[in-house]
Design a protein around this motif. Structure first.
Motif, PDB file in Angstrom:
ATOM      1  N   PRO A  80       0.817  -1.215   0.000  1.00 39.46           N
ATOM      2  CA  PRO A  80       0.000   0.000   0.000  1.00 39.46           C
ATOM      3  C   PRO A  80       0.854   1.270   0.000  1.00 39.46           C
ATOM      4  O   PRO A  80       1.880   1.349   0.680  1.00 39.46           O
ATOM      5  CB  PRO A  80      -0.809  -0.126   1.301  1.00 39.46           C
ATOM      6  N   GLU A  81       0.423   2.248  -0.792  1.00 38.62           N
ATOM      7  CA  GLU A  81       1.140   3.517  -0.896  1.00 38.62           C
ATOM      8  C   GLU A  81       0.190   4.671  -0.583  1.00 38.62           C
ATOM      9  O   GLU A  81      -0.969   4.648  -0.980  1.00 38.62           O
ATOM     10  CB  GLU A  81       1.714   3.714  -2.301  1.00 38.62           C
ATOM     11  N   ALA A  82       0.718   5.655   0.126  1.00 37.57           N
ATOM     12  CA  ALA A  82      -0.049   6.863   0.415  1.00 37.57           C
ATOM     13  C   ALA A  82       0.751   8.073  -0.055  1.00 37.57           C
ATOM     14  O   ALA A  82       1.931   8.217   0.287  1.00 37.57           O
ATOM     15  CB  ALA A  82      -0.346   6.979   1.911  1.00 37.57           C
ATOM     16  N   PHE A  83       0.111   8.905  -0.860  1.00 32.20           N
ATOM     17  CA  PHE A  83       0.705  10.167  -1.287  1.00 32.20           C
ATOM     18  C   PHE A  83       0.085  11.276  -0.442  1.00 32.20           C
ATOM     19  O   PHE A  83      -1.140  11.421  -0.410  1.00 32.20           O
ATOM     20  CB  PHE A  83       0.447  10.404  -2.773  1.00 32.20           C
ATOM     21  N   GLY A 124       3.228  33.316   9.838  1.00 32.41           N
ATOM     22  CA  GLY A 124       2.318  33.626   8.753  1.00 32.41           C
ATOM     23  C   GLY A 124       2.693  33.025   7.412  1.00 32.41           C
ATOM     24  O   GLY A 124       1.894  33.056   6.475  1.00 32.41           O
ATOM     25  N   VAL A 125       3.890  32.434   7.305  1.00 30.84           N
ATOM     26  CA  VAL A 125       4.334  31.852   6.040  1.00 30.84           C
ATOM     27  C   VAL A 125       3.663  30.499   5.818  1.00 30.84           C
ATOM     28  O   VAL A 125       3.553  29.689   6.741  1.00 30.84           O
ATOM     29  CB  VAL A 125       5.873  31.687   6.032  1.00 30.84           C
ATOM     30  N   ARG A 126       3.213  30.260   4.594  1.00 29.42           N
ATOM     31  CA  ARG A 126       2.664  28.960   4.210  1.00 29.42           C
ATOM     32  C   ARG A 126       3.762  28.146   3.540  1.00 29.42           C
ATOM     33  O   ARG A 126       4.535  28.669   2.748  1.00 29.42           O
ATOM     34  CB  ARG A 126       1.467  29.117   3.264  1.00 29.42           C
ATOM     35  N   HIS A 127       3.768  26.847   3.857  1.00 27.99           N
ATOM     36  CA  HIS A 127       4.808  25.968   3.300  1.00 27.99           C
ATOM     37  C   HIS A 127       4.169  24.652   2.893  1.00 27.99           C
ATOM     38  O   HIS A 127       3.362  24.086   3.646  1.00 27.99           O
ATOM     39  CB  HIS A 127       5.910  25.715   4.345  1.00 27.99           C
ATOM     40  N   GLU A 128       4.505  24.160   1.703  1.00 32.14           N
ATOM     41  CA  GLU A 128       3.903  22.929   1.200  1.00 32.14           C
ATOM     42  C   GLU A 128       4.914  21.800   1.164  1.00 32.14           C
ATOM     43  O   GLU A 128       6.101  22.007   0.878  1.00 32.14           O
ATOM     44  CB  GLU A 128       3.317  23.162  -0.198  1.00 32.14           C
ATOM     45  N   VAL A 129       4.420  20.599   1.455  1.00 28.02           N
ATOM     46  CA  VAL A 129       5.262  19.402   1.546  1.00 28.02           C
ATOM     47  C   VAL A 129       4.575  18.279   0.766  1.00 28.02           C
ATOM     48  O   VAL A 129       3.353  18.113   0.841  1.00 28.02           O
ATOM     49  CB  VAL A 129       5.448  18.968   3.020  1.00 28.02           C
ATOM     50  N   GLY A 130       5.346  17.507   0.028  1.00 30.43           N
ATOM     51  CA  GLY A 130       4.833  16.345  -0.677  1.00 30.43           C
ATOM     52  C   GLY A 130       5.614  15.103  -0.280  1.00 30.43           C
ATOM     53  O   GLY A 130       6.844  15.081  -0.391  1.00 30.43           O
ATOM     54  N   LEU A 131       4.919  14.080   0.207  1.00 30.03           N
ATOM     55  CA  LEU A 131       5.567  12.857   0.689  1.00 30.03           C
ATOM     56  C   LEU A 131       4.878  11.629   0.104  1.00 30.03           C
ATOM     57  O   LEU A 131       3.705  11.676  -0.275  1.00 30.03           O
ATOM     58  CB  LEU A 131       5.496  12.762   2.222  1.00 30.03           C
ATOM     59  N   ARG A 132       5.628  10.516   0.053  1.00 32.63           N
ATOM     60  CA  ARG A 132       5.041   9.223  -0.291  1.00 32.63           C
ATOM     61  C   ARG A 132       5.418   8.227   0.798  1.00 32.63           C
ATOM     62  O   ARG A 132       6.579   8.137   1.192  1.00 32.63           O
ATOM     63  CB  ARG A 132       5.550   8.713  -1.642  1.00 32.63           C
ATOM     64  N   PHE A 133       4.421   7.493   1.282  1.00 30.69           N
ATOM     65  CA  PHE A 133       4.636   6.468   2.307  1.00 30.69           C
ATOM     66  C   PHE A 133       4.302   5.099   1.732  1.00 30.69           C
ATOM     67  O   PHE A 133       3.343   4.958   0.969  1.00 30.69           O
ATOM     68  CB  PHE A 133       3.741   6.727   3.532  1.00 30.69           C
ATOM     69  N   ARG A 134       5.068   4.090   2.133  1.00 26.63           N
ATOM     70  CA  ARG A 134       4.790   2.707   1.747  1.00 26.63           C
ATOM     71  C   ARG A 134       4.916   1.834   2.991  1.00 26.63           C
ATOM     72  O   ARG A 134       5.929   1.872   3.697  1.00 26.63           O
ATOM     73  CB  ARG A 134       5.768   2.216   0.674  1.00 26.63           C
ATOM     74  N   ALA A 135       3.867   1.050   3.257  1.00 23.72           N
ATOM     75  CA  ALA A 135       3.895   0.158   4.419  1.00 23.72           C
ATOM     76  C   ALA A 135       2.760  -0.848   4.306  1.00 23.72           C
ATOM     77  O   ALA A 135       1.696  -0.547   3.750  1.00 23.72           O
ATOM     78  CB  ALA A 135       3.751   0.943   5.724  1.00 23.72           C
ATOM     79  N   GLY A 163       8.420   2.952   4.521  1.00 21.93           N
ATOM     80  CA  GLY A 163       9.228   3.615   3.500  1.00 21.93           C
ATOM     81  C   GLY A 163       8.698   5.016   3.263  1.00 21.93           C
ATOM     82  O   GLY A 163       7.494   5.206   3.094  1.00 21.93           O
ATOM     83  N   VAL A 164       9.586   6.006   3.262  1.00 15.82           N
ATOM     84  CA  VAL A 164       9.178   7.399   3.087  1.00 15.82           C
ATOM     85  C   VAL A 164      10.056   8.060   2.032  1.00 15.82           C
ATOM     86  O   VAL A 164      11.285   7.933   2.082  1.00 15.82           O
ATOM     87  CB  VAL A 164       9.288   8.206   4.403  1.00 15.82           C
ATOM     88  N   ASP A 165       9.416   8.753   1.090  1.00  9.34           N
ATOM     89  CA  ASP A 165      10.129   9.557   0.094  1.00  9.34           C
ATOM     90  C   ASP A 165       9.606  10.984   0.163  1.00  9.34           C
ATOM     91  O   ASP A 165       8.398  11.207   0.256  1.00  9.34           O
ATOM     92  CB  ASP A 165       9.898   9.014  -1.323  1.00  9.34           C
ATOM     93  N   VAL A 166      10.518  11.940   0.127  1.00 12.39           N
ATOM     94  CA  VAL A 166      10.137  13.347   0.091  1.00 12.39           C
ATOM     95  C   VAL A 166      10.145  13.809  -1.356  1.00 12.39           C
ATOM     96  O   VAL A 166      11.178  13.745  -2.023  1.00 12.39           O
ATOM     97  CB  VAL A 166      11.097  14.208   0.935  1.00 12.39           C
ATOM     98  N   PHE A 167       9.013  14.280  -1.858  1.00 12.52           N
ATOM     99  CA  PHE A 167       8.937  14.806  -3.218  1.00 12.52           C
ATOM    100  C   PHE A 167       9.358  16.270  -3.255  1.00 12.52           C
ATOM    101  O   PHE A 167      10.013  16.707  -4.184  1.00 12.52           O
ATOM    102  CB  PHE A 167       7.523  14.666  -3.768  1.00 12.52           C
ATOM    103  N   PHE A 168       8.926  17.022  -2.247  1.00 16.19           N
ATOM    104  CA  PHE A 168       9.321  18.432  -2.161  1.00 16.19           C
ATOM    105  C   PHE A 168       9.014  18.939  -0.765  1.00 16.19           C
ATOM    106  O   PHE A 168       8.220  18.351  -0.030  1.00 16.19           O
ATOM    107  CB  PHE A 168       8.589  19.290  -3.206  1.00 16.19           C
ATOM    108  N   GLY A 169       9.668  20.039  -0.391  1.00 22.09           N
ATOM    109  CA  GLY A 169       9.325  20.706   0.860  1.00 22.09           C
ATOM    110  C   GLY A 169      10.339  20.617   1.970  1.00 22.09           C
ATOM    111  O   GLY A 169      10.122  21.204   3.028  1.00 22.09           O
TER     112      GLY A 169
END
Length: 309
Positions: free
Chosen positions: A145-148, A218-229, A185-191
């Motif tokens: 299973p993968e979660a984005f 006040g700053v907004r920050h975006e993160v993209g991750l993928r998890f596998r387990a 398992g964790v992969d960072v796409f961005f952030g």
């Protein structure tokens, strides 16, 4: 709300440019539209909020409103009267009747939207950051299973150098065996950059993500991750440590749709695995997918879905 919906249906409706000028404060609040959202994001949020309301109406009102707001691809015509005429042909009625149906439908979805109005966000003194939006797509039809996960956080203080994104892999119900960080398992796409995962408890895995530079208030920050387990328990929930304004979850079961799927909202983490505490039943669509959304998540409580194994 009625007035803003009637204004929105004019011209190209949700495909109007510029769209921001057509969206009033009631629609912005109801659809979760933010000041810095671009046109594409505003259009997506409008569609995501209006379509379920419209599709809950009787067929004649549904077709009339899908045309009015250009939510139906077949009715994406540049002028409102052209969309009215399309609906009239589809319903085998005259244009005047369709206009009455549209007014009636707008009254009904406005009432539904107001009845389900989002409560004011809770305030948590001393918080340093919070999640403004968390969108997760979980694919269960993969070998593993993968979660984005796509997350937008907002700094509520200065010099936020680390974001705590810890998560839980529940221990198996019968064995109760502890999990290990190596199972995730964790992969960072961005952030940012992720520190090595560490075990905080028998099932809680600590994940510290460091943004490219400390975040100012006040700053907004975006993160993209993928998890596998491999999931040990048939559920997926968000248990935030920090406040979360919106959690949007898509789960894809594929060909193997469980017999029973339920929604979980504001439960204790332990209660998320207790079938005696049932939530609203959910039905997968023809693609074997389920979509749920939660607003104003309180830290320490579980939100998500559970299904039969």
């Amino acid at each position: 709300m009625v007035g803003e919906l009637k204004a929105l249906r004019k011209g190209r409706a949700i495909f109007t440019t510029p769209l921001a000028d057509r969206i009033g404060p009631a629609l912005r609040s109801t659809c979760g539209i933010l000041e810095d959202d671009g046109t594409v994001e505003m259009r997506r949020k409008l569609s995501d909020r209006l379509r379920p309301l419209v599709e809950s109406l009787p067929d004649d009102l549904k077709i009339a409103l899908l045309a009015a707001f250009a939510l139906d691809e077949r009715a994406r015509k540049p002028f409102y009267q052209e969309r009215v005429h399309w609906a009239a042909i589809t319903l085998d009625r005259d244009d005047r009747t369709v206009r009455r149906r549209i007014d009636e439908g707008i009254e009904q979805i406005a009432a539904l939207a107001v009845a389900a109005a989002v409560p004011a966000p809770r305030h948590y003194p001393g918080r340093r950051w919070h999640t403004e939006e968390l969108r997760v797509t979980l694919a269960l039809d993969q070998p593993v299973p993968e979660a984005f996960e796509f997350r937008r956080v907002v700094a509520d203080a200065d010099e936020i150098a680390v974001l705590d994104l810890a998560l839980t892999l529940p221990v198996a119900g019968e064995s109760g065996d502890s999990v290990t960080a190596s199972e995730l398992g964790v992969d960072v796409f961005f952030g940012g950059v992720l520190d090595d995962p560490v075990m905080e408890s028998s099932d809680r895995i600590g994940l510290a993500l460091r943004p490219p530079e400390p975040l100012r208030r006040g700053v907004r920050h975006e993160v993209g991750l993928r998890f596998r387990a491999n999931l040990r328990e048939p559920r997926y929930v968000c248990v935030p440590r920090h406040p979360c304004d919106l959690f949007d979850l898509h789960v894809r079961f594929g060909e193997h749709v469980p017999e029973r799927i339920v929604r979980l909202e504001e439960l204790s983490p332990g209660g998320a695995g207790d079938w005696s505490r049932t939530g609203a039943a959910l039905a997968a669509d023809d693609a074997g997918e389920v979509h749920v959304r939660f607003r104003n998540l309180a830290p320490g409580y579980a939100y998500g879905i559970r299904w039969t194994d």
